[in-house]
Motif scaffolding. Structure first.
Motif, PDB file in Angstrom:
ATOM      1  N   THR A 226       0.823  -1.203   0.000  1.00 52.88           N
ATOM      2  CA  THR A 226       0.000   0.000   0.000  1.00 52.88           C
ATOM      3  C   THR A 226       0.859   1.255   0.000  1.00 52.88           C
ATOM      4  O   THR A 226       0.575   2.236  -0.717  1.00 52.88           O
ATOM      5  CB  THR A 226      -0.937   0.006   1.218  1.00 52.88           C
ATOM      6  N   VAL A 227       1.927   1.259   0.809  1.00 55.88           N
ATOM      7  CA  VAL A 227       2.825   2.421   0.834  1.00 55.88           C
ATOM      8  C   VAL A 227       3.416   2.669  -0.545  1.00 55.88           C
ATOM      9  O   VAL A 227       3.485   3.811  -1.020  1.00 55.88           O
ATOM     10  CB  VAL A 227       3.938   2.213   1.883  1.00 55.88           C
ATOM     11  N   TRP A 228       3.836   1.595  -1.208  1.00 60.85           N
ATOM     12  CA  TRP A 228       4.410   1.764  -2.545  1.00 60.85           C
ATOM     13  C   TRP A 228       3.368   2.255  -3.543  1.00 60.85           C
ATOM     14  O   TRP A 228       3.652   3.139  -4.363  1.00 60.85           O
ATOM     15  CB  TRP A 228       5.005   0.435  -3.024  1.00 60.85           C
ATOM     16  N   LEU A 229       2.168   1.693  -3.502  1.00 62.15           N
ATOM     17  CA  LEU A 229       1.141   2.094  -4.460  1.00 62.15           C
ATOM     18  C   LEU A 229       0.724   3.551  -4.269  1.00 62.15           C
ATOM     19  O   LEU A 229       0.379   4.236  -5.240  1.00 62.15           O
ATOM     20  CB  LEU A 229      -0.077   1.170  -4.334  1.00 62.15           C
ATOM     21  N   LEU A 230       0.766   4.037  -3.029  1.00 56.98           N
ATOM     22  CA  LEU A 230       0.407   5.433  -2.786  1.00 56.98           C
ATOM     23  C   LEU A 230       1.411   6.399  -3.406  1.00 56.98           C
ATOM     24  O   LEU A 230       1.090   7.572  -3.617  1.00 56.98           O
ATOM     25  CB  LEU A 230       0.306   5.697  -1.283  1.00 56.98           C
ATOM     26  N   GLN A 231       2.616   5.909  -3.680  1.00 51.59           N
ATOM     27  CA  GLN A 231       3.616   6.790  -4.283  1.00 51.59           C
ATOM     28  C   GLN A 231       3.404   6.974  -5.785  1.00 51.59           C
ATOM     29  O   GLN A 231       3.955   7.901  -6.371  1.00 51.59           O
ATOM     30  CB  GLN A 231       5.030   6.245  -4.028  1.00 51.59           C
ATOM     31  N   LEU A 232       2.607   6.089  -6.398  1.00 49.37           N
ATOM     32  CA  LEU A 232       2.389   6.186  -7.835  1.00 49.37           C
ATOM     33  C   LEU A 232       1.680   7.489  -8.228  1.00 49.37           C
ATOM     34  O   LEU A 232       2.154   8.200  -9.125  1.00 49.37           O
ATOM     35  CB  LEU A 232       1.617   4.975  -8.335  1.00 49.37           C
ATOM     36  N   PRO A 233       0.551   7.862  -7.582  1.00 56.52           N
ATOM     37  CA  PRO A 233      -0.057   9.150  -7.947  1.00 56.52           C
ATOM     38  C   PRO A 233       0.834  10.346  -7.629  1.00 56.52           C
ATOM     39  O   PRO A 233       0.788  11.357  -8.338  1.00 56.52           O
ATOM     40  CB  PRO A 233      -1.357   9.175  -7.132  1.00 56.52           C
ATOM     41  N   VAL A 234       1.667  10.237  -6.583  1.00 54.64           N
ATOM     42  CA  VAL A 234       2.599  11.328  -6.283  1.00 54.64           C
ATOM     43  C   VAL A 234       3.600  11.491  -7.420  1.00 54.64           C
ATOM     44  O   VAL A 234       3.869  12.612  -7.879  1.00 54.64           O
ATOM     45  CB  VAL A 234       3.332  11.062  -4.943  1.00 54.64           C
ATOM     46  N   ALA A 235       4.155  10.375  -7.882  1.00 54.13           N
ATOM     47  CA  ALA A 235       5.120  10.444  -8.978  1.00 54.13           C
ATOM     48  C   ALA A 235       4.474  10.966 -10.262  1.00 54.13           C
ATOM     49  O   ALA A 235       5.072  11.771 -10.992  1.00 54.13           O
ATOM     50  CB  ALA A 235       5.733   9.061  -9.210  1.00 54.13           C
TER      51      ALA A 235
END
Length: 367
Positions: free
Chosen positions: A234-243
């Motif tokens: 989940t932590v990794w997936l949340l970084q996708l919209p940030v990137a």
């Protein structure tokens, strides 16, 4: 002659009224964060009580949830702090990007939300550290007496580089750097009258470094004890919209002066700024690709149950060197964008002196 009070002029350098207004506006936001923190604490507490928490495989001494309740509350504040950091970074990227036609919310309101969530995030980060400090004071046996426990625990929690046990050698160092950078960079907005708008905008962009450090701290010391399960994913997936938003922000910034125009030679800012802009866009695109690969493969370096974890591949020296490079870059930005000294306002024009005979030795000749 009326003199301007020096104290009033200095007071105006920090926009205290704006900070007070944002703190009042952040009350609902902070209340929601506390409610979520309470829910997370209850959930973590229940997982420990039932024995299903994967944390207990790494630290079995924490199985007594009632005794170590401050530690679990500390963890709950850490998770909420990461969530609020994600929210405020997303709002900041949306505000600083070109406004899409479908977005009905006014930029002023988004900016206000960004400021209030930033203040809440700083408060959550401090609460996270303060509760860990309180837990160490209660359980620390190295110090001589109460004062010794307080001094030892304070150094381990709030002095970068002092904590020297296990993963915390890097994780707590990285978390402290994020906390100490978040305060000046997050509050730079309220110093814009002294620094100038260009300066505070440039400094505020470095907040993305604080966010990266916060995620790194979580992956090292938070999700690392959850192993490579749904929490870490989940932590990794949340970084996708940030990137993705960061890439949009670099390709289509809200301010037209920040847009990269390769074809318009008359507007090229120079070789060095152009290279920096291109490097930022390439790095953001590579980060997006890397996140997709991690999410697809699930291989992010997390622990596997029953398998001994690998040692740390980053040293404190490397972290300090990275911090030094960052501070040098920030200092260079401050030097380049420092406001020009103010020239005093011209006073009333003095009367023209009467003409003097040649050779009189007067001081009003041409200079």
């Amino acid at each position: 002659m009326v003199k301007t009070p020096v104290r009033a002029e200095r007071h105006q350098r920090f926009d205290l009224p704006a900070l007070r207004a944002d703190l009042r506006a952040a009350l609902p936001d902070a209340t929601a964060a506390l409610v979520i923190t309470a829910g997370l604490f209850a959930w973590l507490y229940a997982r420990v009580e039932s024995g299903v928490s994967m944390t207990l495989q790494v630290m079995p001494d924490l199985a007594d949830a009632g005794r170590y309740w401050m530690y679990w509350l500390c963890q709950a504040f850490g998770w909420t702090g990461l969530l609020w950091a994600w929210i405020t970074v997303m709002l900041g990227l949306i505000r600083s990007s070109a406004r899409p036609g479908w977005l009905r919310v006014q930029p002023v309101r988004i900016e206000r939300w960004h400021r209030t969530t930033s203040l809440t995030t700083i408060g959550l980060m401090f609460a996270h550290a303060a509760l860990f400090f309180a837990e160490l004071v209660r359980t620390n046996e190295e110090g001589a007496g109460w004062a010794g426990r307080v001094a030892t625990s304070f150094a381990e929690v709030f002095v970068p580089g002092v904590y020297s046990s296990g993963t915390g050698r890097i994780a707590i160092l990285v978390g402290l750097l994020a906390l100490y950078l978040a305060v000046p960079l997050g509050l730079a907005f309220y110093l814009r009258q002294a620094t100038g708008s260009r300066m505070w905008r440039a400094l505020h962009r470095f907040v993305i470094v604080v966010y990266v450090l916060s995620v790194w701290h979580t992956l090292l010391y938070g999700t690392n004890v959850w192993y490579d399960g749904v929490f870490r994913t989940t932590v990794w997936l949340l970084q996708l919209p940030v990137a993705l938003l960061l890439l949009v922000r670099l390709l289509a910034p809200a301010r037209s002066g920040e847009r990269l125009r390769l074809r318009d030679a008359s507007r090229r800012p120079g070789a060095l700024p152009l290279a920096a802009h291109l490097a930022g866009r390439v790095a953001a695109a590579a980060f997006v690709v890397g996140l997709l690969v991690v999410a697809a493969t699930g291989r992010d370096g997390g622990r596997t149950p029953g398998v001994a974890g690998a040692g740390l591949n980053v040293t404190q020296t490397q972290v300090w060197v990275g911090l030094a490079v960052l501070l040098v870059v920030i200092a260079a930005v401050i030097h380049r964008l420092r406001p020009a000294p103010r020239t005093p306002a011209p006073g009333p024009t003095a009367p023209t002196p009467a003409a003097r005979p040649s050779g009189s030795g007067g001081e009003h000749g041409e200079r």
